[in-house]
Design a protein around this motif. Structure first.
Motif, PDB file in Angstrom:
ATOM      1  N   MET A   8     -13.547  21.140  -7.652  1.00  0.00           N
ATOM      2  CA  MET A   8     -14.169  19.981  -8.298  1.00  0.00           C
ATOM      3  C   MET A   8     -13.098  19.097  -8.944  1.00  0.00           C
ATOM      4  SD  MET A   8     -17.478  20.476  -7.931  1.00  0.00           S
ATOM      5  CE  MET A   8     -18.636  20.084  -9.221  1.00  0.00           C
ATOM      6  N   SER A   9     -12.164  19.722  -9.669  1.00  0.00           N
ATOM      7  CA  SER A   9     -11.145  18.882 -10.310  1.00  0.00           C
ATOM      8  C   SER A   9     -10.121  18.362  -9.298  1.00  0.00           C
ATOM      9  CB  SER A   9     -10.471  19.587 -11.489  1.00  0.00           C
ATOM     10  OG  SER A   9     -10.482  20.957 -11.360  1.00  0.00           O
ATOM     11  N   TYR A  10      -9.890  19.098  -8.231  1.00  0.00           N
ATOM     12  CA  TYR A  10      -9.029  18.555  -7.158  1.00  0.00           C
ATOM     13  C   TYR A  10      -9.595  17.211  -6.682  1.00  0.00           C
ATOM     14  CZ  TYR A  10      -5.610  22.196  -5.990  1.00  0.00           C
ATOM     15  OH  TYR A  10      -4.545  23.054  -6.010  1.00  0.00           O
ATOM     16  N   ALA A  11     -10.886  17.213  -6.404  1.00  0.00           N
ATOM     17  CA  ALA A  11     -11.510  15.999  -5.859  1.00  0.00           C
ATOM     18  C   ALA A  11     -11.572  14.894  -6.906  1.00  0.00           C
ATOM     19  CB  ALA A  11     -12.903  16.323  -5.333  1.00  0.00           C
ATOM     20  N   ALA A  12     -11.842  15.282  -8.155  1.00  0.00           N
ATOM     21  CA  ALA A  12     -11.918  14.265  -9.218  1.00  0.00           C
ATOM     22  C   ALA A  12     -10.554  13.621  -9.429  1.00  0.00           C
ATOM     23  CB  ALA A  12     -12.424  14.900 -10.516  1.00  0.00           C
ATOM     24  N   LEU A  13      -9.515  14.449  -9.450  1.00  0.00           N
ATOM     25  CA  LEU A  13      -8.164  13.923  -9.655  1.00  0.00           C
ATOM     26  C   LEU A  13      -7.706  13.065  -8.477  1.00  0.00           C
ATOM     27  CD1 LEU A  13      -8.008  15.549 -12.229  1.00  0.00           C
ATOM     28  CD2 LEU A  13      -5.801  16.416 -11.522  1.00  0.00           C
ATOM     29  N   ALA A  14      -8.162  13.429  -7.288  1.00  0.00           N
ATOM     30  CA  ALA A  14      -7.813  12.619  -6.108  1.00  0.00           C
ATOM     31  C   ALA A  14      -8.329  11.196  -6.300  1.00  0.00           C
ATOM     32  CB  ALA A  14      -8.406  13.235  -4.848  1.00  0.00           C
ATOM     33  N   ALA A  15      -9.566  11.073  -6.779  1.00  0.00           N
ATOM     34  CA  ALA A  15     -10.148   9.742  -6.989  1.00  0.00           C
ATOM     35  C   ALA A  15      -9.393   8.987  -8.078  1.00  0.00           C
ATOM     36  CB  ALA A  15     -11.628   9.862  -7.344  1.00  0.00           C
ATOM     37  N   ILE A  16      -8.997   9.707  -9.126  1.00  0.00           N
ATOM     38  CA  ILE A  16      -8.272   9.048 -10.226  1.00  0.00           C
ATOM     39  C   ILE A  16      -6.899   8.560  -9.752  1.00  0.00           C
ATOM     40  CG2 ILE A  16      -7.197   9.424 -12.487  1.00  0.00           C
ATOM     41  CD1 ILE A  16      -9.546  11.354 -13.082  1.00  0.00           C
ATOM     42  N   ALA A  17      -6.240   9.383  -8.936  1.00  0.00           N
ATOM     43  CA  ALA A  17      -4.919   8.988  -8.420  1.00  0.00           C
ATOM     44  C   ALA A  17      -5.041   7.713  -7.593  1.00  0.00           C
ATOM     45  CB  ALA A  17      -4.321  10.109  -7.581  1.00  0.00           C
ATOM     46  N   CYS A  41       0.813  -1.208   0.000  1.00  0.00           N
ATOM     47  CA  CYS A  41       0.000   0.000   0.000  1.00  0.00           C
ATOM     48  C   CYS A  41       0.850   1.262   0.000  1.00  0.00           C
ATOM     49  CB  CYS A  41      -0.923   0.008   1.223  1.00  0.00           C
ATOM     50  SG  CYS A  41      -0.072  -0.278   2.788  1.00  0.00           S
ATOM     51  N   CYS A  42       0.170   2.402  -0.160  1.00  0.00           N
ATOM     52  CA  CYS A  42       0.911   3.658  -0.188  1.00  0.00           C
ATOM     53  C   CYS A  42       0.075   4.785   0.419  1.00  0.00           C
ATOM     54  CB  CYS A  42       1.267   4.014  -1.633  1.00  0.00           C
ATOM     55  SG  CYS A  42       2.312   5.482  -1.758  1.00  0.00           S
ATOM     56  N   GLN A  43       0.757   5.631   1.159  1.00  0.00           N
ATOM     57  CA  GLN A  43       0.142   6.828   1.721  1.00  0.00           C
ATOM     58  C   GLN A  43       0.478   7.975   0.750  1.00  0.00           C
ATOM     59  OE1 GLN A  43       0.526   5.280   6.322  1.00  0.00           O
ATOM     60  NE2 GLN A  43       2.195   6.482   5.555  1.00  0.00           N
ATOM     61  N   ILE A  44      -0.488   8.344  -0.043  1.00  0.00           N
ATOM     62  CA  ILE A  44      -0.221   9.219  -1.194  1.00  0.00           C
ATOM     63  C   ILE A  44      -0.251  10.700  -0.826  1.00  0.00           C
ATOM     64  CG2 ILE A  44      -0.963   9.852  -3.521  1.00  0.00           C
ATOM     65  CD1 ILE A  44      -2.389   7.148  -3.681  1.00  0.00           C
ATOM     66  N   ASP A  45       0.824  11.398  -1.191  1.00  0.00           N
ATOM     67  CA  ASP A  45       0.870  12.848  -1.031  1.00  0.00           C
ATOM     68  C   ASP A  45       0.260  13.475  -2.279  1.00  0.00           C
ATOM     69  OD1 ASP A  45       1.461  15.501  -0.826  1.00  0.00           O
ATOM     70  OD2 ASP A  45       3.578  15.230  -0.319  1.00  0.00           O
ATOM     71  N   LEU A  46      -1.008  13.853  -2.178  1.00  0.00           N
ATOM     72  CA  LEU A  46      -1.695  14.387  -3.362  1.00  0.00           C
ATOM     73  C   LEU A  46      -1.126  15.735  -3.788  1.00  0.00           C
ATOM     74  CD1 LEU A  46      -5.458  13.619  -2.641  1.00  0.00           C
ATOM     75  CD2 LEU A  46      -3.997  12.515  -4.323  1.00  0.00           C
ATOM     76  N   SER A  47      -0.626  16.510  -2.812  1.00  0.00           N
ATOM     77  CA  SER A  47      -0.162  17.854  -3.165  1.00  0.00           C
ATOM     78  C   SER A  47       0.989  17.766  -4.171  1.00  0.00           C
ATOM     79  CB  SER A  47       0.263  18.625  -1.920  1.00  0.00           C
ATOM     80  OG  SER A  47       1.336  17.977  -1.292  1.00  0.00           O
ATOM     81  N   LYS A  48       1.803  16.712  -4.032  1.00  0.00           N
ATOM     82  CA  LYS A  48       2.911  16.524  -4.969  1.00  0.00           C
ATOM     83  C   LYS A  48       2.383  16.217  -6.379  1.00  0.00           C
ATOM     84  CE  LYS A  48       6.422  13.612  -4.227  1.00  0.00           C
ATOM     85  NZ  LYS A  48       7.086  12.539  -3.448  1.00  0.00           N
ATOM     86  N   LEU A  49       1.357  15.370  -6.425  1.00  0.00           N
ATOM     87  CA  LEU A  49       0.778  15.012  -7.726  1.00  0.00           C
ATOM     88  C   LEU A  49       0.110  16.216  -8.388  1.00  0.00           C
ATOM     89  CD1 LEU A  49      -1.005  11.570  -7.278  1.00  0.00           C
ATOM     90  CD2 LEU A  49       0.885  12.093  -8.795  1.00  0.00           C
ATOM     91  N   PHE A  50      -0.568  17.011  -7.570  1.00  0.00           N
ATOM     92  CA  PHE A  50      -1.300  18.160  -8.107  1.00  0.00           C
ATOM     93  C   PHE A  50      -0.358  19.257  -8.609  1.00  0.00           C
ATOM     94  CE2 PHE A  50      -5.239  17.305  -5.242  1.00  0.00           C
ATOM     95  CZ  PHE A  50      -5.577  16.248  -6.058  1.00  0.00           C
ATOM     96  N   ALA A  51       0.812  19.342  -7.986  1.00  0.00           N
ATOM     97  CA  ALA A  51       1.717  20.442  -8.319  1.00  0.00           C
ATOM     98  C   ALA A  51       2.098  20.429  -9.801  1.00  0.00           C
ATOM     99  CB  ALA A  51       2.961  20.374  -7.443  1.00  0.00           C
ATOM    100  N   ASP A  99      -7.549  16.978   4.043  1.00  0.00           N
ATOM    101  CA  ASP A  99      -7.965  18.380   4.207  1.00  0.00           C
ATOM    102  C   ASP A  99      -6.890  19.350   3.707  1.00  0.00           C
ATOM    103  OD1 ASP A  99      -6.456  17.332   6.270  1.00  0.00           O
ATOM    104  OD2 ASP A  99      -7.704  18.091   7.898  1.00  0.00           O
ATOM    105  N   TYR A 100      -5.632  19.067   4.063  1.00  0.00           N
ATOM    106  CA  TYR A 100      -4.537  19.940   3.619  1.00  0.00           C
ATOM    107  C   TYR A 100      -4.400  19.925   2.093  1.00  0.00           C
ATOM    108  CZ  TYR A 100      -2.695  20.479   8.389  1.00  0.00           C
ATOM    109  OH  TYR A 100      -2.525  20.780   9.711  1.00  0.00           O
ATOM    110  N   TYR A 101      -4.600  18.749   1.496  1.00  0.00           N
ATOM    111  CA  TYR A 101      -4.395  18.648   0.048  1.00  0.00           C
ATOM    112  C   TYR A 101      -5.513  19.311  -0.743  1.00  0.00           C
ATOM    113  CZ  TYR A 101      -1.213  14.935   1.556  1.00  0.00           C
ATOM    114  OH  TYR A 101      -0.229  14.217   2.179  1.00  0.00           O
ATOM    115  N   MET A 102      -6.737  19.299  -0.185  1.00  0.00           N
ATOM    116  CA  MET A 102      -7.877  19.853  -0.912  1.00  0.00           C
ATOM    117  C   MET A 102      -7.993  21.365  -0.704  1.00  0.00           C
ATOM    118  SD  MET A 102      -9.460  17.591  -2.623  1.00  0.00           S
ATOM    119  CE  MET A 102      -8.138  16.435  -2.890  1.00  0.00           C
TER     120      MET A 102
END
Lengths: 752, 56
Positions: free
Chosen positions: A212-221, A185-195, A239-242
């Motif tokens: 809206m796209s933040y949340a959509a991309l989170a699900a895709i990741a 498993c992995c604890q994903i840092d979304l902020s890195k992906l979004f950057a 919360d921090y990432y969104m």
């Protein structure tokens, strides 16, 4: 000339194949001497001469004979190390092949059961409740899984280890994914992906531009990474990432509302709109003071009014969009499939500590969306929602996010989520650095926790890390062998001796599997490593060794059935007696000390895990029943008690249960959870619910959840406790009722 | 006359029972394996007896 293959098939003789086999033999052998292609060719020429000499008159040659000739030549020409490696390899392969052939019957039987029986008839089709064994893709996954496990046992796992697994001494979890070298498993840092945006294989997704796209991309990741691993995906600080997404949305809405209102009031020319836009773009928070914009409306009351109105509108619209984004996120995670459509991603999100206005907006609206449920009001199964409890942030009445803690309790009372994690427990707080969400311990929904890091002490963070694999030890069996049940009195010295042997065996197995994982390359895990999710994988190339990256993960040694083990040892479990409590703690503490020693020795993160044990719950006890018969309090049920839990059937108060289980959380650094079971009345009493969560905190629990019955009648949509009769529409289970009755119920519900 | 046209709904449809295993939820107990089913059936409720906490 024809070559006779092992299965009896005849193929045309092809010298090239022999040359390649020799080349492979040289390359795969571990030796200090540098051989080159000339060496390969010398052996090849010699072997070809031998074949010509010995088989000149023959029309056929068995493949084994060719291999014998290669071996003989390697030996006679002085390539001793290569000869030994080649010969060992051949022997192993042949043993594996034999072993695999021996398993064929079992394999066919298993496939037969998967194919011809329904999930309700066949237990193996329900091994993982997240896979629907009745669907085509679910069955396909189970076919693959069955074959892959047998292959792993024959070819990849040392025989003493696979025997220990088959005998029920240990249990290798997710063995079906062992040949692929996936990690758990992995604890994903979304902020890195979004950057920088990311790619899922067919095109690039740009940096998201609103919530809206933040949340959509989170699900895709989450969905994408699920295909690169065999466990689940966790978002450590949702919360921090969104929050930045909320800020961007707010800025857009603020600008738009201002522009519209100015236009409406024919005041556009009275302000310098470009300057306003610039100032809004520079805002660091949605929590702003009107006076900051004073320069734009200094002398004009109407413009000031427009600003205020536009700000209100923007906030409202941002709130609304955030809710919709969260609603979409929850829906996505319950409907998007991964792994060839066989499963929805096993997703978890951690949140609760971001006290910024944007972070708070995310948490609040996420909880509202969770509370509302899915399209027909169903309780969302995913993501596993985890509220991080922390003193000074949300624990005390005066804390800035206390309202969100209370809201979490309310929602959990209805939807079973969120679960609660406790950052103040010493084993979690030791990593906490104020202002750095990466240092807040996160949990995988199933309970896995990865935080300490002996391999890379600078990276004691939650983000970008995960478990590599885990294997569990059958504690009750050790209890039976060395306890009161079979001896005059418990022989603890013998118990610990054998426990240490089992730990050693599991360590060997974890390392064996880790070597397979490390033999993979970046391109095997295009999302996890290709998109830089795992810590330090950003700059990997396709040919780089991934070992240094994977060393940041954890190798977990798990256990099941401490309660049954204690009963077998001394006649009582840790819910019943102080003596058992002491002994139980001592046993688990011993295991943890062994893990710490191994970590030090190998500079790898060997952690002790309170195993989740879903598929495993009935495996060990089934085998033990056959060997030792039915022993009351030990093998008399269909399952062994989970990890260090007090048995579920034992009557105990909330207070005592948590006090007993709390100390084990500190020992199980690879993950843990404690459950409390309550009835409908308790759960609907907010003060009582809060008191339970706070008692978890006081007992230094790491991760806990409160269970209560959540039933739903799909006909009228009633959610709550349902006995034999639905309190919503009054129908009995499976009984038909008039449509009007249902509609009347629905109308009532709509008003509450 | 009215009775004949009354449409019944819900025949053969059971109740969904959502339960937690290992930390995650499962939409219905039907998906549980046999061991987990029995474990779920055996779960006892825990009492609030004596529960107090330090926080205020």
């Amino acid at each position: 000339m024809k070559v006779i293959k092992r299965d009896g098939k005849k193929v045309d003789f092809d010298g090239e194949k022999i040359a390649l086999a020799i080349r492979k033999g040289f390359i795969n052998a571990i030796t200090n001497i540098a051989y080159n292609e000339e060496d390969h060719n010398k052996v090849y020429q010699a072997v070809m001469e031998d074949i010509e000499k010995e088989y000149d008159a023959e029309s056929e040659i068995p493949i084994e004979n060719i291999q014998d000739m290669i071996e003989n030549r390697l030996k006679s020409m002085g390539y001793t190390a290569i000869y030994e490696a080649f010969s060992r390899y051949r022997f192993r392969r042949s043993e594996s092949r034999k072993s695999f052939q021996n398993r064929q019957h079992k394999l066919m039987k298993a496939i037969e059961n998967l194919s011809l029986k329904s999930a309700s008839e066949e237990d193996s089709k329900r091994d993982n409740a997240n896979v629907d064994g009745n669907t085509p893709m679910g069955t396909m996954l189970q076919y693959g899984s069955t074959l892959s496990k047998e292959f792993a046992k024959s070819y990849l796992i040392s025989s003493r280890i696979s025997e220990a697994h088959d005998k029920g001494d240990i249990y290798i979890h997710d063995m079906d994914f062992l040949p692929m070298g996936t990690t758990t498993c992995c604890q994903i840092d979304l902020s890195k992906l979004f950057a920088h945006g990311f790619s899922t294989g067919h095109g690039h997704l740009r940096t998201p531009k609103d919530i809206m796209s933040y949340a959509a991309l989170a699900a895709i990741a989450i969905q994408s990474n699920q295909n690169d691993q065999h466990g689940g995906q966790s978002i450590p600080a949702f919360d921090y990432y969104m929050a930045p997404g909320v800020r961007i949305t707010f800025k857009k809405e603020f600008k738009q509302a201002l522009s519209e209102y100015l236009d409406l009031m024919e005041s556009t020319k009275k302000v310098d709109f470009d300057k306003i836009v610039k100032q809004i773009d520079e805002l660091q928070s949605i929590d702003i003071k009107m006076s900051d914009f004073k320069a734009h409306f200094d002398k004009d009351k109407n413009i000031e009014k427009i600003f205020k109105k536009a700000y209100d509108t923007a906030l409202k619209k941002t709130e609304r969009k955030t809710y919709q984004a969260m609603e979409g996120f929850v829906h996505n995670l319950n409907t998007m499939h991964s792994r060839a459509g066989a499963q929805v991603p096993f997703s978890s999100i951690n949140f609760g500590t971001d006290t910024s206005a944007e972070g708070r907006m995310v948490i609040k609206n996420y909880l509202y969306a969770l509370d509302a449920g899915l399209g027909k009001g169903e309780t969302p199964i995913f993501p596993i929602s985890i509220f991080k409890v922390k003193e000074g942030i949300n624990y005390f009445d005066k804390d800035p996010n206390f309202d969100l803690f209370e809201l979490s309790c309310k929602v959990s009372a209805k939807r079973l989520f969120p679960n609660f994690s406790f950052l103040d427990s010493p084993f979690n707080s030791q990593y906490y650095k104020k202002g750095d969400p990466n240092t807040e311990v996160a949990y995988m929904g199933c309970r896995t926790r990865v935080m300490g890091n002996v391999a890379n002490p600078d990276k004691e963070i939650a983000t970008g890390r995960g478990n590599m694999s885990f294997t569990s030890i059958n504690l009750p069996r050790l209890g039976i062998k060395h306890g009161l049940i079979t001896n005059d009195k418990a022989d603890m010295a013998a118990f610990y001796k054998e426990l240490d042997e089992k730990i050693e065996l599991v360590k060997d197995q974890l390392l064996e599997r880790f070597a397979i994982q490390c033999s993979k390359k970046k391109y095997n895990f295009p999302f996890l490593l290709g998109e830089g999710l795992f810590v330090d994988s950003e700059n990997l190339t396709d040919t780089d060794d991934i070992t240094p990256i994977l060393r940041n993960g954890s190798l977990a040694i798990g256990f099941i059935g401490l309660a049954e083990c204690l009963t077998a040892l001394i006649g009582k479990h840790h819910g019943e007696s102080e003596e058992a409590r002491k002994l139980g703690f001592e046993i688990v503490e011993h295991m943890r000390e062994r893990c710490d020693l191994l970590s030090k020795e190998y500079k790898l993160n060997f952690t002790l895990l309170a195993t989740p044990a879903e598929g495993l719950s009935g495996v060990f006890v089934g085998i033990d029943k056959s060997i030792y018969g039915i022993i009351p309090g030990v093998t008399d049920r269909k399952y062994y008690t989970n990890s260090f839990h007090v048995p579920v059937h034992y009557d105990i108060s909330i207070m005592d249960k948590l006090k007993i289980e709390g100390p084990y959380h500190a020992l199980t650094n690879g993950g843990h959870i404690s459950y409390i079971e309550v009835d409908g009345d308790t759960v609907n009493n907010l003060e009582a619910f809060k008191a339970i969560v706070r008692h978890m905190h006081d007992c230094r629990i790491g991760y806990g959840a409160i269970n209560h019955p959540v039933d739903r009648d799909p006909v009228c949509g009633y959610t709550g406790v349902i006995g034999d009769v639905c309190p919503g529409c009054g129908r009995h289970e499976s009984e038909g009722i008039p449509m009007e009755t249902v509609e009347a119920t629905r109308n009532e519900c709509a008003s509450c | 006359m009215k009775n004949e046209t009354t449409k019944l709904v819900g025949e053969g449809i059971g109740f969904e029972r959502i339960r937690r295993i290992t930390g995650y939820l499962v939409g219905t107990v039907d998906r549980f394996n046999n061991a987990k089913r029995e474990e779920e059936r055996n779960r006892r409720k825990h009492s609030l007896e004596g529960l107090k906490t330090s926080a205020q």
